[in-house]
Design a protein around this motif. Structure first.
Motif, mmCIF file in Angstrom:
data_model
loop_
_atom_site.group_PDB
_atom_site.id
_atom_site.type_symbol
_atom_site.label_atom_id
_atom_site.label_comp_id
_atom_site.label_asym_id
_atom_site.label_seq_id
_atom_site.Cartn_x
_atom_site.Cartn_y
_atom_site.Cartn_z
ATOM 1 N N GLY A 154 1.455 -18.306 -1.746
ATOM 2 C CA GLY A 154 1.565 -18.964 -0.454
ATOM 3 C C GLY A 154 1.888 -17.994 0.661
ATOM 4 O O GLY A 154 1.340 -18.083 1.762
ATOM 5 N N MET A 155 2.776 -17.020 0.381
ATOM 6 C CA MET A 155 3.104 -16.026 1.389
ATOM 7 C C MET A 155 1.938 -15.074 1.625
ATOM 8 O O MET A 155 1.626 -14.708 2.769
ATOM 9 N N LEU A 156 1.276 -14.655 0.558
ATOM 10 C CA LEU A 156 0.136 -13.756 0.708
ATOM 11 C C LEU A 156 -0.969 -14.413 1.527
ATOM 12 O O LEU A 156 -1.614 -13.758 2.361
ATOM 13 N N ASN A 157 -1.206 -15.697 1.318
ATOM 14 C CA ASN A 157 -2.243 -16.407 2.072
ATOM 15 C C ASN A 157 -1.874 -16.571 3.541
ATOM 16 O O ASN A 157 -2.763 -16.737 4.386
ATOM 17 N N ALA A 158 -0.580 -16.525 3.844
ATOM 18 C CA ALA A 158 -0.132 -16.701 5.234
ATOM 19 C C ALA A 158 -0.247 -15.417 6.046
ATOM 20 O O ALA A 158 -0.158 -15.456 7.273
ATOM 21 N N LEU A 159 -0.454 -14.277 5.376
ATOM 22 C CA LEU A 159 -0.489 -12.982 6.052
ATOM 23 C C LEU A 159 -1.849 -12.322 5.892
ATOM 24 O O LEU A 159 -2.563 -12.553 4.903
ATOM 25 N N THR A 160 -2.170 -11.482 6.857
ATOM 26 C CA THR A 160 -3.384 -10.670 6.743
ATOM 27 C C THR A 160 -3.113 -9.509 5.785
ATOM 28 O O THR A 160 -1.961 -9.208 5.485
ATOM 29 N N PRO A 161 -4.148 -8.838 5.298
ATOM 30 C CA PRO A 161 -3.915 -7.690 4.400
ATOM 31 C C PRO A 161 -2.993 -6.631 5.005
ATOM 32 O O PRO A 161 -2.136 -6.076 4.310
ATOM 33 N N ALA A 162 -3.147 -6.358 6.296
ATOM 34 C CA ALA A 162 -2.280 -5.364 6.941
ATOM 35 C C ALA A 162 -0.837 -5.846 6.981
ATOM 36 O O ALA A 162 0.100 -5.079 6.746
ATOM 37 N N GLU A 163 -0.646 -7.133 7.266
ATOM 38 C CA GLU A 163 0.711 -7.696 7.293
ATOM 39 C C GLU A 163 1.322 -7.743 5.898
ATOM 40 O O GLU A 163 2.534 -7.615 5.736
ATOM 41 N N GLN A 164 0.476 -7.920 4.881
ATOM 42 C CA GLN A 164 0.964 -7.883 3.498
ATOM 43 C C GLN A 164 1.548 -6.518 3.160
ATOM 44 O O GLN A 164 2.557 -6.414 2.467
ATOM 45 N N ARG A 165 0.912 -5.462 3.681
ATOM 46 C CA ARG A 165 1.435 -4.108 3.432
ATOM 47 C C ARG A 165 2.818 -3.941 4.064
ATOM 48 O O ARG A 165 3.706 -3.289 3.501
ATOM 49 N N VAL A 166 2.998 -4.520 5.251
ATOM 50 C CA VAL A 166 4.318 -4.482 5.904
ATOM 51 C C VAL A 166 5.348 -5.200 5.039
ATOM 52 O O VAL A 166 6.454 -4.701 4.814
ATOM 53 N N LEU A 167 4.977 -6.375 4.563
ATOM 54 C CA LEU A 167 5.882 -7.173 3.731
ATOM 55 C C LEU A 167 6.315 -6.396 2.487
ATOM 56 O O LEU A 167 7.509 -6.329 2.158
ATOM 57 N N LEU A 168 5.354 -5.790 1.794
ATOM 58 C CA LEU A 168 5.672 -5.056 0.571
ATOM 59 C C LEU A 168 6.526 -3.832 0.871
ATOM 60 O O LEU A 168 7.465 -3.521 0.127
ATOM 61 N N ALA A 169 6.228 -3.124 1.960
ATOM 62 C CA ALA A 169 7.024 -1.953 2.332
ATOM 63 C C ALA A 169 8.455 -2.363 2.670
ATOM 64 O O ALA A 169 9.420 -1.664 2.319
ATOM 65 N N HIS A 170 8.591 -3.489 3.329
ATOM 66 C CA HIS A 170 9.925 -4.004 3.673
ATOM 67 C C HIS A 170 10.735 -4.282 2.411
ATOM 68 O O HIS A 170 11.884 -3.827 2.283
ATOM 69 N N GLU A 171 10.176 -5.037 1.489
ATOM 70 C CA GLU A 171 10.912 -5.407 0.281
ATOM 71 C C GLU A 171 11.188 -4.193 -0.602
ATOM 72 O O GLU A 171 12.262 -4.101 -1.222
#
Length: 315
Positions: A154-171
């Motif tokens: 659900g979170m991955l679908n809510a973000l673009t691929p570039a935003e997903q990279r931000v999310l993963l880098a954050h965590e």
């Protein structure tokens, strides 16, 4: 005892009140480390002076005075700590000891459970685990083997691929820099010293900002990092379950974190750091002086002159 014995209590009040502002004035990594370094020192110093104040009550118990060969009369005349203050210090010390014990035991149990969960998850240590769940979720699970980053579909679908990279880098920043340990120390310090109640949230905010900055550096785009944070928070808003949080999302903090990402990186403020160091130095100096003062009083109460004086007073 001299007035210095009360200074650690005063400085801990100042630190507790200033913590939220310090978490925003200083660069996030610096703020996290500085607050977590100051908090235990402040908490230990406060507990130490509470113990000294409580000791002025204990030392007047005839059995205790007899074991130490201290003159209760000399101690009572030389020590100006009022009885209500000493009693309040003893009760506060016992109360905080129970709070700290409960917090440490609870944290240990929680971390043990989290480590078991991390070990059962698939993937490499420090890797990504995707769970099939429409609810937007993203969080880091620390462990001795490197932990895992768990993200829902659900979170991955809510973000673009570039935003997903931000999310993963954050965590992953949370795992790399062991932010859970910083937060645990802040929680323990606040349990030991109620004057530091506002400090744990300040540390959480600073550590989330630290992860925000690391993520922005990883993708090389601060605006993208701000957009990813905002989108993750908005995706989580309709969900009421606590697990819906992502990137340390908290409604009260998201606007400030987004605005910080849209500005240039914060510079160090030597004056603020110097003031914080000075506050802690004052706390340690006052604690040392209070301990030395207590030791001198014990020597006076246990001296042969004090014993003869006490005998004369009884006669």
């Amino acid at each position: 005892m001299r007035i210095e014995v009360y200074l650690p209590l005063l400085t801990s009040i100042v630190l507790g009140l200033a913590a939220p502002r310090l978490s925003r004035w200083l660069p996030p990594a610096t703020a996290t480390r500085a607050l977590v370094a100051a908090a235990p020192l402040s908490a230990v110093s406060t507990a130490y002076v509470l113990a000294l104040l409580a000791w002025t009550l204990v030392v007047q118990i005839p059995m205790v005075a007899g074991l130490g060969r201290w003159s209760v009369h000399v101690w009572d005349s030389a020590d100006p700590v009022p009885y209500p203050v000493a009693l309040a210090a003893a009760l506060a010390l016992a109360f905080t000891a129970l709070r700290v014990a409960r917090t440490v035991i609870g944290h240990h149990r929680a971390m043990t459970e989290v480590r078991h969960i991390a070990e059962e998850l698939d993937g490499e240590p420090g890797g990504l685990v995707v769970v099939d769940d429409v609810s937007p979720k993203a969080f880091a699970i620390p462990s001795k083997q490197g932990g895992r980053v768990v993200v829902s579909t659900g979170m991955l679908n809510a973000l673009t691929p570039a935003e997903q990279r931000v999310l993963l880098a954050h965590e992953r920043t949370h795992l790399t820099h062991r932010h859970h340990l910083y937060r645990a120390l802040a929680d323990a310090a606040a349990c030991a010293n109620p004057f530091l109640t506002r400090l744990p949230r300040a540390v959480r905010y600073a550590s989330e900002r630290w992860a925000d900055e690391e993520a922005a550096t990883a993708v090389g785009d601060r605006a993208l990092a701000a957009r990813a944070l905002a989108r993750a928070a908005l995706a989580s808003v309709p969900r009421t379950a606590p697990a819906a949080a992502a990137m340390g999302y908290h409604l009260a903090d998201v606007p400030a974190r987004v605005q910080a990402l849209l500005r240039p990186r914060q510079s160090h403020r030597p004056v603020v750091i110097a003031l914080l160091v000075g506050l802690i130095a004052l706390t340690l100096w006052a604690s040392f002086n209070a301990g030395h003062d207590t030791e001198s009083l014990l020597e006076l109460a246990g001296s042969p002159t004090a014993a003869s004086c006490a005998s004369h007073c009884r006669a």
